[in-house]
Write an enzyme that holds these catalytic residues in place. Sequence first.
Site, PDB file in Angstrom:
ATOM      1  N   GLU A 380       0.830  -1.215   0.000  1.00  0.00           N
ATOM      2  CA  GLU A 380       0.000   0.000   0.000  1.00  0.00           C
ATOM      3  C   GLU A 380       0.854   1.252   0.000  1.00  0.00           C
ATOM      4  O   GLU A 380       1.808   1.370   0.782  1.00  0.00           O
ATOM      5  CB  GLU A 380      -0.910   0.008   1.229  1.00  0.00           C
ATOM      6  CG  GLU A 380      -1.748   1.257   1.365  1.00  0.00           C
ATOM      7  CD  GLU A 380      -2.223   1.508   2.795  1.00  0.00           C
ATOM      8  OE1 GLU A 380      -2.517   2.677   3.110  1.00  0.00           O
ATOM      9  OE2 GLU A 380      -2.281   0.548   3.579  1.00  0.00           O
ATOM     10  N   ARG A 422       7.105   5.807   1.425  1.00  0.00           N
ATOM     11  CA  ARG A 422       6.917   4.584   0.642  1.00  0.00           C
ATOM     12  C   ARG A 422       7.210   4.824  -0.841  1.00  0.00           C
ATOM     13  O   ARG A 422       7.612   3.901  -1.551  1.00  0.00           O
ATOM     14  CB  ARG A 422       5.507   4.041   0.855  1.00  0.00           C
ATOM     15  CG  ARG A 422       5.313   3.535   2.278  1.00  0.00           C
ATOM     16  CD  ARG A 422       4.109   2.648   2.450  1.00  0.00           C
ATOM     17  NE  ARG A 422       4.017   2.160   3.825  1.00  0.00           N
ATOM     18  CZ  ARG A 422       3.172   1.218   4.234  1.00  0.00           C
ATOM     19  NH1 ARG A 422       2.328   0.661   3.364  1.00  0.00           N
ATOM     20  NH2 ARG A 422       3.153   0.829   5.493  1.00  0.00           N
TER      21      ARG A 422
END
Length: 458
Positions: A380, A422
């Site tokens: 994610e 991320r």
Amino acid sequence: MLDVKWIRENPDAFVAGLEKRFFTPAPAEILNQILTLDSQRRETIQQLQDLQARRNAVSKDIGKAKKDKNEAEAQRLMDEVAGLKETIRQGEEDERAQDQALRDLLAGIPNMPAEDVPVGPDEDANVELRKVGELPSFDFAPKQHFEIGEALGFMDFETAAKLSGSRFVVLKGPLARLERALSQFMLDLHTDQHGYTEVNPPLLVRDDTMFGTAQLPKFADDQFEAVANLDGMLGGADSIGSAEVVRQALVQSGSRRWLIPTAEVPLTNLAREEITDEAKLPMRVTAGTPCFRAEAGAAGRDTRGMIRQHQFTKVELVSVTTPEQSAEEHERMTKCAETVLQKLGLPYRVMVLSTGDMGFSAQKTYDIEVWLPGQDMYREISSCSVCGDFQARRMNARYRPTDSKSPRLVHTLNGSGVAVGRALIAVLENYQEADGSVRVPDVLRPYMGGLTKIEAPA
């Protein structure tokens, strides 16, 4: 927060919604508690209205008795009014207590899932909508981001642990600049091309702000509370007991401060206790901020690297809309987040989360998962959620329709556009070379001073 009137009028739909979310305790028991409290509260309100009507009538009779010089009757009526005032005072206290008990109960109940959300208890029931981009191929075994960053000498977990403990990182040199470049690139994209207004919000917020977006009270353990200067408030007294008294006073007064877990919190609360003209909606705002999460439920998960940190950077997207706009806005917001990954050349997939996997406030959530070749899996990088009027009711956020004088609750949406840390991980893993260097994506090179490759110092 759900509307108690809707629950009262749609009990079967309420129970079915909680059952789809696999909510405990039993939804039927929760429904019974809500209806009982609501009935008691409405009965108390009716009694108060009757008592107030009687007090008003008796007050008029007092004037009439005095006019007729009937002092005995006037005194009797005045004694009755005094008794009614005390009964009303006690009734008002009861109403406040019943109202708070009902509000506390409703505050712990999640939003109802949309009809098209897949039903399932966890992430295994999530449904893939689409995949975008070709997975990279390597003629060597791809490394994970922390192996790459540490070998370059620009990612330091050991020093971060000395400074702050586990789940922190020190980025240096070109990796520190790469994180900054990613954030600047995303903010420029969302403001210049997607029509969002950039906001620089506070990183410390009050209890009611956290309550508005439903981080409190249910998820207090996942947050970082900024502890007040208790010694200063106590005049330097060295007393644990006294400090606890002050802390409880802060809790009762709502004067605590919390480090934001996401910029969703201050951005969404920009509409709090406001009535916005419909012509100004949708309101679209974005911010790039540090975020802070205790990760209380993540013990043992992603302990290596930057995947799950106590502090991380994220660019957040928030929209405030009319009810008629929110479904289309959800699709639009998700596309805005996808554009970030497309321009970075990162392969990803879009998932619709199941009823058991989506967040507390959401009616429906799309997760965007980026491909990480070092982990050989999708992870994610963005969640885009539509919340309906769930948060708006907690914040009393309304708008004034052009064809009506009566305000209505807005709908709120939030999404990562995207998680910067991320994204950095994804760039390191997808753009890594056999010699340990990392190519800089074309779109980021203007933000990196023209640097095309990150290499270890000679």
